[in-house]
Design a protein around this motif. Sequence first.
Motif, mmCIF file in Angstrom:
data_model
loop_
_atom_site.group_PDB
_atom_site.id
_atom_site.type_symbol
_atom_site.label_atom_id
_atom_site.label_comp_id
_atom_site.label_asym_id
_atom_site.label_seq_id
_atom_site.Cartn_x
_atom_site.Cartn_y
_atom_site.Cartn_z
ATOM 1 N N ASN A 1 1.016 -1.129 0.008
ATOM 2 C CA ASN A 1 0.024 0.036 -0.082
ATOM 3 C C ASN A 1 0.780 1.227 -0.081
ATOM 4 O O ASN A 1 1.444 1.515 0.989
ATOM 5 N N HIS A 2 1.278 1.898 -0.939
ATOM 6 C CA HIS A 2 2.062 2.883 -1.187
ATOM 7 C C HIS A 2 1.433 4.375 -0.755
ATOM 8 O O HIS A 2 2.216 5.319 -0.926
ATOM 9 N N ASP A 3 0.238 4.369 -0.258
ATOM 10 C CA ASP A 3 -0.497 5.260 0.259
ATOM 11 C C ASP A 3 -0.109 5.384 1.945
ATOM 12 O O ASP A 3 -0.442 6.487 2.421
ATOM 13 N N GLU A 4 0.470 4.311 2.251
ATOM 14 C CA GLU A 4 0.642 4.340 3.947
ATOM 15 C C GLU A 4 1.956 4.675 4.077
ATOM 16 O O GLU A 4 3.236 4.273 3.488
ATOM 17 N N PRO A 5 2.366 5.858 5.027
ATOM 18 C CA PRO A 5 3.446 6.151 5.231
ATOM 19 C C PRO A 5 4.629 5.229 6.004
ATOM 20 O O PRO A 5 5.867 5.423 5.612
ATOM 21 N N GLU A 6 4.133 4.314 6.518
ATOM 22 C CA GLU A 6 4.897 3.240 7.187
ATOM 23 C C GLU A 6 5.691 2.629 5.899
ATOM 24 O O GLU A 6 6.724 2.041 6.092
ATOM 25 N N GLY B 1 23.317 1.999 -6.496
ATOM 26 C CA GLY B 1 22.095 2.338 -6.803
ATOM 27 C C GLY B 1 21.140 1.374 -6.806
ATOM 28 O O GLY B 1 21.275 0.286 -6.273
ATOM 29 N N TRP B 2 19.959 1.562 -7.293
ATOM 30 C CA TRP B 2 18.753 0.644 -7.399
ATOM 31 C C TRP B 2 18.094 0.735 -8.579
ATOM 32 O O TRP B 2 17.452 1.728 -9.159
ATOM 33 N N ARG B 3 17.665 -0.457 -9.183
ATOM 34 C CA ARG B 3 16.831 -0.681 -10.367
ATOM 35 C C ARG B 3 15.572 -1.164 -9.255
ATOM 36 O O ARG B 3 15.544 -2.137 -8.449
ATOM 37 N N LEU B 4 14.430 -0.400 -9.801
ATOM 38 C CA LEU B 4 13.229 -0.474 -8.877
ATOM 39 C C LEU B 4 12.152 -1.343 -9.789
ATOM 40 O O LEU B 4 11.674 -0.676 -10.827
ATOM 41 N N ASP B 5 12.044 -2.563 -9.441
ATOM 42 C CA ASP B 5 10.857 -3.534 -9.993
ATOM 43 C C ASP B 5 9.543 -2.907 -9.925
ATOM 44 O O ASP B 5 9.200 -2.463 -9.045
ATOM 45 N N ALA B 6 9.023 -3.286 -11.173
ATOM 46 C CA ALA B 6 7.474 -2.768 -11.472
ATOM 47 C C ALA B 6 7.078 -1.447 -10.898
ATOM 48 O O ALA B 6 6.102 -0.976 -10.198
ATOM 49 N N ALA B 7 8.129 -0.574 -11.288
ATOM 50 C CA ALA B 7 8.094 0.879 -10.856
ATOM 51 C C ALA B 7 6.883 1.769 -11.525
ATOM 52 O O ALA B 7 6.102 2.449 -10.793
ATOM 53 N N TYR B 8 6.508 0.758 -12.557
ATOM 54 C CA TYR B 8 5.157 1.364 -13.388
ATOM 55 C C TYR B 8 3.839 1.394 -12.389
ATOM 56 O O TYR B 8 2.956 1.953 -12.795
ATOM 57 N N ARG C 1 4.607 9.749 -7.149
ATOM 58 C CA ARG C 1 4.949 10.623 -6.017
ATOM 59 C C ARG C 1 5.550 9.803 -4.838
ATOM 60 O O ARG C 1 6.090 10.256 -4.089
ATOM 61 N N PHE C 2 5.435 8.447 -4.863
ATOM 62 C CA PHE C 2 6.040 7.799 -3.880
ATOM 63 C C PHE C 2 7.341 7.539 -4.059
ATOM 64 O O PHE C 2 8.358 7.841 -3.038
ATOM 65 N N TRP C 3 7.692 7.561 -5.143
ATOM 66 C CA TRP C 3 9.304 7.509 -5.605
ATOM 67 C C TRP C 3 9.861 9.045 -5.232
ATOM 68 O O TRP C 3 10.947 8.919 -4.489
#
Length: 415
Positions: free
Chosen positions: A153-158, A177-184, A189-191
């Motif tokens: 849940n990317h709306d959750e601050p935790e 660095g990081w490759r961010l899986d399934a970033a799409y 705004r989360f990133w």
Amino acid sequence: MNPWIDHAIWWHVYPLGFTGALHGDGKPGAPHGDGKPGAPHGDGKPGAPHGDGKLTKLIGWLDYLVELGANGLQLGPIFASESHGYDTLDHFRIDPRLGTEEDFDALVAAARDKGVHILLDGVFNHVGRGFAAPAHWLKGTAFEGHDALVELNHDEPEVADHVVRVMSHWLDRGASGWRLDAAYSVPPRFWRDVLARVRPAHPDAWFVGEVIHGDYPGYLAASTLDGITQYELWKATWSSLNDGNLFELAHAIKRHQDVVAAGTPMTFVGNHDVTRIASKLTDERHLAHALVVLFTLGGVPSVYYGDEQAYRGIKEDRAGGDDDIRPIFPENPAQLSTLGRPTFELHQRLIGIRRRHPWLVRARTEVTELTNTTAVLTSTDGVNRLTAYLNIGDHEHKFPEKSVGPHDWFIDEKD
């Protein structure tokens, strides 16, 4: 900023497959091929023992990476998971099948000694069903129909707090660095919010998101990621070569210019999720053309392990359908078949050109001449210039500046 990325060329490894950890018995999960592009696999038997599945096996391949011309090791998932690595159980623990945190530290130290950066695979869109987290961290929905994967849940601050801690922990430990899986699948705004908290302590870190389609420049701007995976260019490369339609490639190159203007995209002709380029192409003579595109256009090139040896492998839409493209590698480079050497040397040659022209990472490319089977790609940074001539037709083609034989190519490095 991260100036080192302007000189980066990644060798991309899926560690659970490469080390034999995924299969556990030391046997290859898929045949290795005979080193010829477009050729059959052979009998699929390993030519030598494959090791014990530990992450430290990669230490013995760092010189090979450097010999190839790369200076970055892009790792697939290495954290504790239920099976294939993308069903994470614990982001703070190395997968026991791959060893320990001390094994990771040893790999980082060995890579640092050779000037090699390490890029980690961050699976922060979803986790395995066994991931221990409060219920409000999870959406409770399966990711893209995979019941074993549950979306965060990317709306959750935790959840954001957790990702910040994970990223910072491993950057502190030596990752670059990081490759961010399934970033799409993650709101941009989360990133943006997470990276704003990670970057102050790690200003040189590079963050690239897996984005398959859509508005690449728009996603880069909204997320503040440094780059995205350039799937549109990947598709146009093999498809145009197979169809004898370089107009498709030219269209993708034109769109690619906006992506390069927005960031540093990761370019590739193969990765852990797609059929290998040597299997994808219908004519093995066009492998070189695909690589010319990869190494002369703007972006940060990534070479998927085995592609530089012309390994074959077909991705299938079934359980275990990725095994063929995620094989075990031999214990050391000396155990590779010599039949793959010509393709390895082709990679070296083209990476050498890239190394002589590091400005290509941010180059703008224009297709200055074009037919279905011929094209001239002119790349420049406003001062320097490099021109690639492609002929995928059956007859010699006389460009105004250069004649190029059938199914051949030429790169003019003169300004």
